[in-house]
Scaffold this active site. Structure first.
Site, PDB file in Angstrom:
ATOM      1  N   GLU A  63      -6.028  58.451  38.247  1.00 52.97           N
ATOM      2  CA  GLU A  63      -5.933  57.400  37.239  1.00 52.97           C
ATOM      3  C   GLU A  63      -7.334  56.879  36.934  1.00 52.97           C
ATOM      4  O   GLU A  63      -8.338  57.439  37.358  1.00 52.97           O
ATOM      5  CB  GLU A  63      -5.039  56.266  37.757  1.00 52.97           C
ATOM      6  CG  GLU A  63      -5.523  55.680  39.074  1.00 52.97           C
ATOM      7  CD  GLU A  63      -4.567  54.661  39.681  1.00 52.97           C
ATOM      8  OE1 GLU A  63      -3.598  54.288  38.996  1.00 52.97           O
ATOM      9  OE2 GLU A  63      -4.792  54.242  40.825  1.00 52.97           O
TER      10      GLU A  63
ATOM     11  N   ASP B  88     -10.826  46.584  39.117  1.00 54.74           N
ATOM     12  CA  ASP B  88     -11.019  47.713  38.196  1.00 54.74           C
ATOM     13  C   ASP B  88     -12.251  47.524  37.311  1.00 54.74           C
ATOM     14  O   ASP B  88     -12.159  47.569  36.077  1.00 54.74           O
ATOM     15  CB  ASP B  88      -9.785  47.897  37.310  1.00 54.74           C
ATOM     16  CG  ASP B  88      -8.492  47.862  38.105  1.00 54.74           C
ATOM     17  OD1 ASP B  88      -8.468  48.422  39.207  1.00 54.74           O
ATOM     18  OD2 ASP B  88      -7.510  47.271  37.630  1.00 54.74           O
TER      19      ASP B  88
END
Length: 500
Positions: free
Chosen positions: A184, A15
């Site tokens: 997301e 991420d």
């Protein structure tokens, strides 16, 4: 070299998000339940990166992370630079949205500050609007904690980053976009008169990268898919950050999920089409090789892996599987990592031990080696080199009840409650051994050792496995049965990872 090859970070830097300050680029990534957390990487060419520190020394509340919580903790951070300070926001799915900040990338960083409490709040990203002075924050949702997913919520934020000024509003609802799911990881920007949200959807292994734009922060937003696998071998290319170089080039760093190797990081060129939308990679498909960014040439660089443990200290590449306690690793006058044999009722299952010192599994075929000496007289005390995930395997030394030291090799498959032997034990008279794990394609691991009479293979091939969101880890550990008194220690020296 005039080109680079993806991935630019070939290990589990999950991420990623990136920011430029002057001529320097900084990247952070998820660290989940490991400590220290929030790794800080630096580059001047967007291709070679070095690890310069961590922004989070302990997870909070400290007691809750005293035992491993491998899939919890720090999820999907965002890094920004505002008001002469670095800011990192992240979500803990069990607690809420946090931030830390510092005047310099190496700190000192503040203690975590809870910006918004709540279950299932994840993936926050702030924006300070330089035109108006307003501040905003957007975040996603984890269905496992909140029952909600596939939507992004926006807030006005206090300019000092300490809190939010409203209850929030859903500004992008993925359920209203045909074919979109698991929206997301939003990253929030202001560009060309628009509010931009770059956010992934479709899941970590098969998803895509979306772009959203609106004239007002609270919407309405229009959307477009700007990066997807297409005919390449880069599955699920998405979730990352956009950065602009001093010369005005745009680039996008994102991850690719690679099983036991975790989420490796790719660099994509980025341009803008005539309608003002970003175009990533090769017309929306990820590139395997590309011309390097227009930046001054730099020496080749990568995060450190090898370690001689000078003075008993370990390098920045290592993290514990939970918040550390004093005395796990002791400093001394020579080289070598001296790990205390920590007494534990969970010594039969490395996944439960907080005192495993770990680093990321390399993403290319490699050989991992370390020398080990067991300095414990405690029957049952053991130490070793491990590959740790939902399943684990390790090789090392154990003190027998008769006082002899044995070479042991054990493993546990996913879901198993206890480890079992992968190979027969053998006596090591000197209590010293060189351990080796060869990691081949598909993260298939072959264990071997050298106790002074030449290399010996041990046990069958072990297929490394990830955790739920985390790639497999390499680990060093020392442990002893429950009892009283000091149980001795183990010394690790000359840790090396070499390409095969």
């Amino acid at each position: 070299m005039t080109t680079y090859t993806n991935p630019v970070l070939n290990a589990d830097w999950s991420d990623p998000d990136v920011v430029r300050v002057g001529d320097d680029f900084y990247l952070t990534a998820s660290s989940f339940g490991r400590a220290p957390g929030l790794p800080l990487l630096h580059s001047r060419d967007l291709v070679g990166w070095t690890l310069v520190g961590h922004a989070l020394q302990h997870l909070e509340p400290v007691a809750e992370f005293g035992t491993p919580r491998h899939d919890c903790g720090v999820w999907a951070p965002s890094i920004r630079h505002h008001d002469d300070r670095f800011w990192i926001f992240w979500g803990d799915p069990d607690q809420g949205l946090f931030q830390v900040n510092a005047p310099e990338i190496r700190g000192p960083w503040t203690r975590p500050h809870l910006v918004k409490a709540g279950k299932g709040l994840i993936d926050p990203c702030p924006l300070w609007d330089e035109e108006t002075g307003d501040a905003y924050l957007v975040h996603g949702w984890a269905k496992s904690r909140s029952g909600v997913k596939n939507r992004l919520t926006g807030h006005r934020m206090h300019p000092d980053g300490t809190g939010l000024l409203d209850e929030g509003k859903v500004i992008v609802d993925g359920d209203r976009i045909p074919g979109w799911f698991t929206l997301e990881g939003p990253k929030l920007y202001r560009h060309d008169g628009w509010f931009w949200i770059l956010a992934p959807a479709g899941g970590v292994e098969s998803g895509w990268q979306g772009a959203f734009r609106s004239r007002g922060f609270f919407g309405p937003y229009e959307e477009r898919i700007v990066l997807e696998q297409r005919g390449t071998d880069v599955n699920g290319p998405h979730q990352g950050g956009w950065v602009r170089t001093p010369s005005g080039e745009d680039w996008f760093l994102h991850f690719q999920q690679r099983g036991a190797y975790g989420r490796v990081v790719h660099l994509q060129p980025m341009r803008w089409d005539p309608d003002g939308w970003p175009v990533l990679g090769d017309h929306g498909a990820p590139v395997a090789e590309h011309e390097r960014p227009d930046l001054p040439p730099q020496p080749a660089a990568a995060p450190a892996t090898d370690d001689d443990f000078p003075g008993g200290r370990f390098g920045r590449q290592w993290s514990w599987t939970a918040n550390p306690q004093d005395g796990w690793a002791t400093q001394h006058s020579g080289d070598g990592l001296r790990l205390t044999c920590v007494r534990s009722p969970d010594m039969h299952d490395l996944r439960r031990l907080p005192n495993v010192l770990t680093q990321r599994l390399p993403g290319t075929p490699s050989a991992v080696e370390v020398e080990l000496r067991l300095r414990s007289e405690e029957p049952g005390a053991r130490a070793g080199l491990a590959v740790l995930g939902d399943a684990f395997g390790w090789i090392g030394l154990q003190r027998g009840t008769d006082g002899t030291v044995h070479l042991v090799h054990r493993f546990a498959e996913t879901g198993a409650e206890r480890e079992r032997d992968a190979a027969p034990a053998r006596i090591v008279p000197e209590g010293r051994v060189r351990l080796r794990i060869e990691i081949g394609p598909g993260a298939r691991c072959r264990f071997s050792y050298d106790a002074g009479d030449g290399p010996c293979a041990s046990g069958p091939v072990f297929a490394a496995t990830p955790w739920r969101w985390v790639g497999a880890l390499l680990g060093l550990f020392a442990v002893a049965p429950v009892g009283t008194g000091h149980a001795g220690a183990a010394t690790f020296t000359h840790f090396r990872i070499n390409s095969l």
